[in-house]
Enzyme design. Sequence first.
Site, short mmCIF file in Angstrom:
data_model
loop_
_atom_site.label_atom_id
_atom_site.label_comp_id
_atom_site.label_asym_id
_atom_site.label_seq_id
_atom_site.Cartn_x
_atom_site.Cartn_y
_atom_site.Cartn_z
N SER A 50 0.87 -1.18 0.00
CA SER A 50 0.00 0.00 0.00
C SER A 50 0.90 1.22 0.00
O SER A 50 2.09 1.13 0.39
CB SER A 50 -0.86 -0.01 1.26
OG SER A 50 -1.47 1.25 1.49
N TYR A 103 -2.52 -1.29 10.40
CA TYR A 103 -2.40 -1.41 8.94
C TYR A 103 -1.05 -0.87 8.46
O TYR A 103 -0.36 -1.51 7.67
CB TYR A 103 -3.56 -0.64 8.30
CG TYR A 103 -3.72 -0.82 6.81
CD1 TYR A 103 -4.44 -1.90 6.29
CD2 TYR A 103 -3.17 0.10 5.91
CE1 TYR A 103 -4.61 -2.05 4.92
CE2 TYR A 103 -3.34 -0.05 4.55
CZ TYR A 103 -4.07 -1.12 4.05
OH TYR A 103 -4.24 -1.27 2.69
P1 NAD Z 1 -11.40 -6.16 -0.36
O1 NAD Z 1 -12.02 -6.01 0.97
O2 NAD Z 1 -12.20 -5.81 -1.57
O3 NAD Z 1 -10.82 -7.63 -0.55
C1 NAD Z 1 -10.12 -8.27 0.48
C2 NAD Z 1 -10.08 -9.75 0.18
O4 NAD Z 1 -9.39 -10.39 1.26
C3 NAD Z 1 -11.47 -10.39 0.09
O5 NAD Z 1 -11.45 -11.37 -0.92
C4 NAD Z 1 -11.64 -11.02 1.46
O6 NAD Z 1 -12.54 -12.11 1.48
C5 NAD Z 1 -10.21 -11.47 1.71
N1 NAD Z 1 -9.93 -11.76 3.11
C6 NAD Z 1 -10.14 -10.97 4.20
N2 NAD Z 1 -9.80 -11.63 5.31
C7 NAD Z 1 -9.36 -12.86 4.92
C8 NAD Z 1 -8.87 -13.99 5.62
N3 NAD Z 1 -8.75 -14.01 6.95
N4 NAD Z 1 -8.52 -15.06 4.88
C9 NAD Z 1 -8.65 -15.07 3.54
N5 NAD Z 1 -9.10 -14.03 2.83
C10 NAD Z 1 -9.44 -12.93 3.52
O7 NAD Z 1 -10.06 -5.27 -0.28
P2 NAD Z 1 -9.10 -4.66 -1.41
O8 NAD Z 1 -9.23 -3.19 -1.33
O9 NAD Z 1 -9.26 -5.35 -2.70
O10 NAD Z 1 -7.69 -5.03 -0.77
C11 NAD Z 1 -6.83 -6.02 -1.26
C12 NAD Z 1 -5.41 -5.71 -0.81
O11 NAD Z 1 -4.98 -4.46 -1.36
C13 NAD Z 1 -5.26 -5.59 0.71
O12 NAD Z 1 -4.04 -6.16 1.12
C14 NAD Z 1 -5.23 -4.09 0.92
O13 NAD Z 1 -4.57 -3.73 2.09
C15 NAD Z 1 -4.50 -3.64 -0.32
N6 NAD Z 1 -4.71 -2.25 -0.65
C16 NAD Z 1 -5.97 -1.77 -0.91
C17 NAD Z 1 -6.11 -0.42 -1.20
C18 NAD Z 1 -7.47 0.19 -1.49
O14 NAD Z 1 -7.55 1.43 -1.54
N7 NAD Z 1 -8.51 -0.58 -1.72
C19 NAD Z 1 -5.02 0.43 -1.25
C20 NAD Z 1 -3.76 -0.10 -0.97
C21 NAD Z 1 -3.62 -1.43 -0.68
#
Ligand code: NAD
Length: 260
Positions: A142, A155
């Site tokens: 991130s 986080y």
């Molecule tokens: P999201 O909530 O849409 O997806 C998260 C996924 O992780 C889902 O499929 C969920 O079921 C799964 N998950 C959660 N807990 C779990 C567990 N205990 N075991 C297995 N699966 C689990 O989130 P996203 O925004 O797509 O985030 C994905 C990654 O990208 C994360 O690591 C997040 O920190 C990172 N990220 C997101 C953003 C953003 O702005 N959305 C920015 C930077 C980084």
Amino acid sequence: MLKHKTALITGSTSGIGLGIAEAFAAAGANVILNGFGDAAEIEAIRARLASKHGGTVRYDGADMSKPAAIEQMIGTAIAEFGCIDILVNNAGIQHVAPIDEFPPAKWDAIIAINLSSAFHTTRLALPAMKKKGWGRVINLASAHALVASPYKSAYVAAKHGIAGLTKTVALEVAEQGITVNAICPGYVRTPLVEKQIPETAKARGITEAQVINDVMLLAQPTKKFVTVEQVAALAKFLCGDEAASITGAILPIDGGWTAQ
Ligand code: NAD
């Protein structure tokens, strides 16, 4: 481009992980989906990816906070495919609160899911990659792997940790045809971000509209959310031979956020 490769993407039932799974399946990879959600919806995603692109698509519901479940998931994948050629550590959760109100159980869950799970998947997947002399590990970090924001102690700590893990493992396997990189998105409008809009409004005492405009988009000079498709395209690029010299890199895709 990814024909005959097998990719495991943790947390790929939603958001960025699902976008990466779509992109890899479209490039011909076999895909192992993972994550939580409604069983019928997940099966619909699995069946759609398989029928649209022709690769094998499996689903494993292992909980990334549980090392034994991770071990079983990696073992099953290697037994079926021989090797996880591409490992994407993407599963993640968020919680927004001042540190003196931060629930310890949330801290533990964020460290387990956002950081320790990548340690476990990586240690278990690497031996087969080493045997093949080829592999790609992509960690979804991130912008918060590079800079902090208030009220996101767990986080930010986990994401800074994953940057360190990325660099360390990259050095350990640099001569073995395996690259290890971290992708650092800015704000992408996924369910994870939708959920933190009301939480951030509460923590900062502002409206949800102010969170979007004055916190999230203010951080990004482009004044635009990053898209899932843009992140997935970067992940796909990292899998190609053109990216073989990119390793140990912490790659922002954040609309200029961390350039400030
Ligand atoms: P999201 O909530 O849409 O997806 C998260 C996924 O992780 C889902 O499929 C969920 O079921 C799964 N998950 C959660 N807990 C779990 C567990 N205990 N075991 C297995 N699966 C689990 O989130 P996203 O925004 O797509 O985030 C994905 C990654 O990208 C994360 O690591 C997040 O920190 C990172 N990220 C997101 C953003 C953003 O702005 N959305 C920015 C930077 C980084």
